[in-house]
Design an enzyme around this catalytic site. Structure first.
Site, PDB file in Angstrom:
ATOM      1  N   ALA A 263       0.781  -1.232   0.000  1.00 20.02           N
ATOM      2  CA  ALA A 263       0.000   0.000   0.000  1.00 20.02           C
ATOM      3  C   ALA A 263       0.816   1.287   0.000  1.00 20.02           C
ATOM      4  O   ALA A 263       0.316   2.332  -0.422  1.00 20.02           O
ATOM      5  CB  ALA A 263      -0.954   0.009   1.203  1.00 20.02           C
ATOM      6  N   GLY A 267      -1.435   6.579  -1.731  1.00 21.73           N
ATOM      7  CA  GLY A 267      -2.325   7.328  -2.621  1.00 21.73           C
ATOM      8  C   GLY A 267      -3.440   6.459  -3.182  1.00 21.73           C
ATOM      9  O   GLY A 267      -4.615   6.854  -3.167  1.00 21.73           O
ATOM     10  N   LYS A 268      -3.091   5.289  -3.693  1.00 25.25           N
ATOM     11  CA  LYS A 268      -4.122   4.387  -4.219  1.00 25.25           C
ATOM     12  C   LYS A 268      -5.010   3.871  -3.094  1.00 25.25           C
ATOM     13  O   LYS A 268      -6.207   3.655  -3.283  1.00 25.25           O
ATOM     14  CB  LYS A 268      -3.486   3.230  -4.982  1.00 25.25           C
ATOM     15  CG  LYS A 268      -2.696   3.645  -6.222  1.00 25.25           C
ATOM     16  CD  LYS A 268      -2.151   2.432  -6.946  1.00 25.25           C
ATOM     17  CE  LYS A 268      -1.263   2.833  -8.126  1.00 25.25           C
ATOM     18  NZ  LYS A 268       0.022   3.433  -7.667  1.00 25.25           N
ATOM     19  N   GLU A 287       1.627  -2.893   4.327  1.00 22.02           N
ATOM     20  CA  GLU A 287       2.867  -2.281   3.844  1.00 22.02           C
ATOM     21  C   GLU A 287       4.011  -2.750   4.732  1.00 22.02           C
ATOM     22  O   GLU A 287       3.975  -2.542   5.950  1.00 22.02           O
ATOM     23  CB  GLU A 287       2.753  -0.757   3.866  1.00 22.02           C
ATOM     24  CG  GLU A 287       4.038  -0.016   3.588  1.00 22.02           C
ATOM     25  CD  GLU A 287       4.717  -0.448   2.304  1.00 22.02           C
ATOM     26  OE1 GLU A 287       5.923  -0.772   2.347  1.00 22.02           O
ATOM     27  OE2 GLU A 287       4.036  -0.479   1.254  1.00 22.02           O
ATOM     28  N   ASP A 313       5.372  -8.777   5.431  1.00 20.54           N
ATOM     29  CA  ASP A 313       5.749  -9.163   4.079  1.00 20.54           C
ATOM     30  C   ASP A 313       4.460  -9.511   3.344  1.00 20.54           C
ATOM     31  O   ASP A 313       3.685 -10.362   3.791  1.00 20.54           O
ATOM     32  CB  ASP A 313       6.677 -10.373   4.142  1.00 20.54           C
ATOM     33  CG  ASP A 313       7.215 -10.775   2.777  1.00 20.54           C
ATOM     34  OD1 ASP A 313       6.430 -10.773   1.800  1.00 20.54           O
ATOM     35  OD2 ASP A 313       8.395 -11.124   2.683  1.00 20.54           O
ATOM     36  N   CYS A 384       4.406   0.351 -12.007  1.00 17.36           N
ATOM     37  CA  CYS A 384       4.750   1.627 -12.645  1.00 17.36           C
ATOM     38  C   CYS A 384       6.005   1.408 -13.486  1.00 17.36           C
ATOM     39  O   CYS A 384       7.029   2.055 -13.315  1.00 17.36           O
ATOM     40  CB  CYS A 384       4.972   2.708 -11.598  1.00 17.36           C
ATOM     41  SG  CYS A 384       5.100   4.350 -12.348  1.00 17.36           S
TER      42      CYS A 384
END
Length: 455
Positions: A263, A267-268, A287, A313, A384
């Protein structure tokens, strides 16, 4: 004489990027604030910092010719002063004498009097010829077309080749130079107004594809973000579409349980939380990095939804909860080659050797997410990066692993349902349902989005 404040801020940030592996996008705003720069000077410092880092490969080639030595043999503080000076000489309207003199002062402060004399001589040599002359010289020294493109557009050759292959996978290899040029353009600040929680301000330009996105006018958006309690926030339109691909893949049923597996920085997660709140779903987030988990908690603070943020993890977090979730976002750690216009130093930090380890991690995260899905559940696999080993390659391996238990959905059709027919997403030549966004074509980061359903 000390160099003017905007140049000094830019120089110090560039030094920290090269000396301490700092991230320019995190360090520069703090440096600007500490220096008390005006809006105009902050804009100059930003342009000098990002412009120098983006074009570093080109400038190093010019410096090497002008200095008649390998840039690796130049003292790093002097080299960064040279890079900053060359950027001003070749890519801005800054007067030559100002570019040379202030870079010399930075070199004197950073590396001593002899380095200052060297920087002065090299920059004066460069200032005598036009940018076109220098480009012609570095092109003439290229040993291949990929090397020529890498020098002219300031990308490592391995990245040029990876982009060429990724575009060829859509039959669009002829767009390579447009993509490389887009990576060197300053992106507009894009914002999101979280649905149901904030409205897009009046008199701003809406983004073309996300129903919640808009372009921020000139200036610092931080005050707007703070005033909205984070319900209006900075977010690339590609990232918005990646989250919406998952939430709009099919209608949301009340009581669904969702997971944002990787996470950070959140933002998402914030957009997913707003969508979950509207649809009556429950959202968990995970996260592994405690610092980034803190950023996730801050990002969702303005959403009135109880989101549990775990710090594990992701492979364990998902696989230890089999058959639990209706929707999972795997925004996997990746090379970040899709965001080079925003994080220009990333192109110099990654290497081809990073890809196998990352793609293995990506595969393991996606496999764990599939196990955590309920029958009929959907996972959105997002990177990304357009690198085929991180996108099509990972998905192909996972689909082979699960066989008929997995069905690939048409992510392009889902996104066009969100954005409308103006969103052009050509079908990959492999016939998959993967959607690939591009900076030069969509003015977004190069996000790859795949949707898989567990039968």
């Amino acid at each position: 004489m000390r160099a003017a404040a905007p140049r000094r801020v830019a120089y110090e940030v560039i030094r920290a990027v090269h000396e301490s592996d700092a991230y320019a996008n995190l360090l520069l705003p703090r440096a600007i604030e500490r220096a008390g720069l005006t809006t105009a000077d902050a804009g100059l410092a930003t342009e000098l910092t990002y412009g120098t880092l983006r074009r570093q490969g080109t400038y190093d080639a010019v410096i090497g010719i002008a200095a008649d030595r390998d840039v690796r043999d130049i003292d790093p503080p002097a080299l960064d002063a040279l890079r900053l000076g060359v950027h001003q000489l070749l890519s801005t309207r800054v007067a030559s004498h100002a570019a040379v003199n202030e870079s010399v002062e930075l070199a004197r402060d950073g590396a001593g009097r002899s380095a200052a004399g060297f920087v002065n001589a090299v920059l004066r040599r460069i200032s005598r010829d036009t940018p076109g002359d220098w480009l012609g010289r570095i092109e003439a020294g290229a040993r291949s077309d990929d090397e020529r493109l890498g020098l002219v557009y300031s990308h490592p050759v391995w990245v040029v080749r990876a982009f060429r292959r990724a575009l060829a996978a859509e039959g669009r290899a002829d767009e390579l130079e447009a993509l490389l040029a887009a990576d060197n353009a300053s992106p507009k600040v894009t914002m999101v107004a979280l649905p149901g929680l904030a409205d897009i301000p009046e008199d701003v330009r809406h983004t073309p594809y996300s129903p919640y996105g808009f372009r921020f006018p000139k200036g610092d958006p931080e005050a707007t973000v703070t005033a909205s309690d984070g319900r209006i926030r900075v977010q690339d339109e590609g990232s918005q579409l990646a989250a919406l691909a998952l939430t709009r893949a099919e209608p949301v049923r009340d009581g669904e349980r969702w997971l944002d597996l990787c996470a950070g920085p959140g933002g998402k997660t914030a957009l997913l939380a707003a969508e979950a709140l509207h649809g009556g779903a429950v959202l968990d987030a995970n996260e592994i990095s405690p610092a980034r988990a803190g950023l996730v908690r801050n990002a969702i603070a303005g959403v009135p939804l109880d989101v549990e943020v775990s710090e594990e993890d992701g492979r364990l977090r998902a696989s230890e909860n089999p058959g639990t979730y209706d929707r999972i976002l795997v925004d996997a750690p990746c090379t970040g080659l899709g965001a080079l216009r925003r994080r220009p130093e990333a192109r110099w930090r990654k290497s081809p050797g990073d890809v196998p380890e990352l793609s293995e991690l990506q595969r393991e995260l996606l496999e764990a997410a599939v196990i955590a899905l309920k029958p009929g559940g959907i996972v959105a696999y997002v990177t990304c990066s357009p690198h085929l080993a991180e996108t099509a390659g990972v998905v192909s391996e996972v689909r082979r692993e699960f066989g008929d238990a997995l069905e690939e959905l048409d992510a392009r059709a889902v996104l066009q349902g969100v954005a409308g027919p103006s969103l052009e997403l050509p079908e990959p030549l492999d016939g998959s349902g993967r959607a690939q966004l591009w900076p030069h074509r969509h003015n977004t980061d190069a996000m790859s989005i795949t949707l898989l359903r567990r039968r």
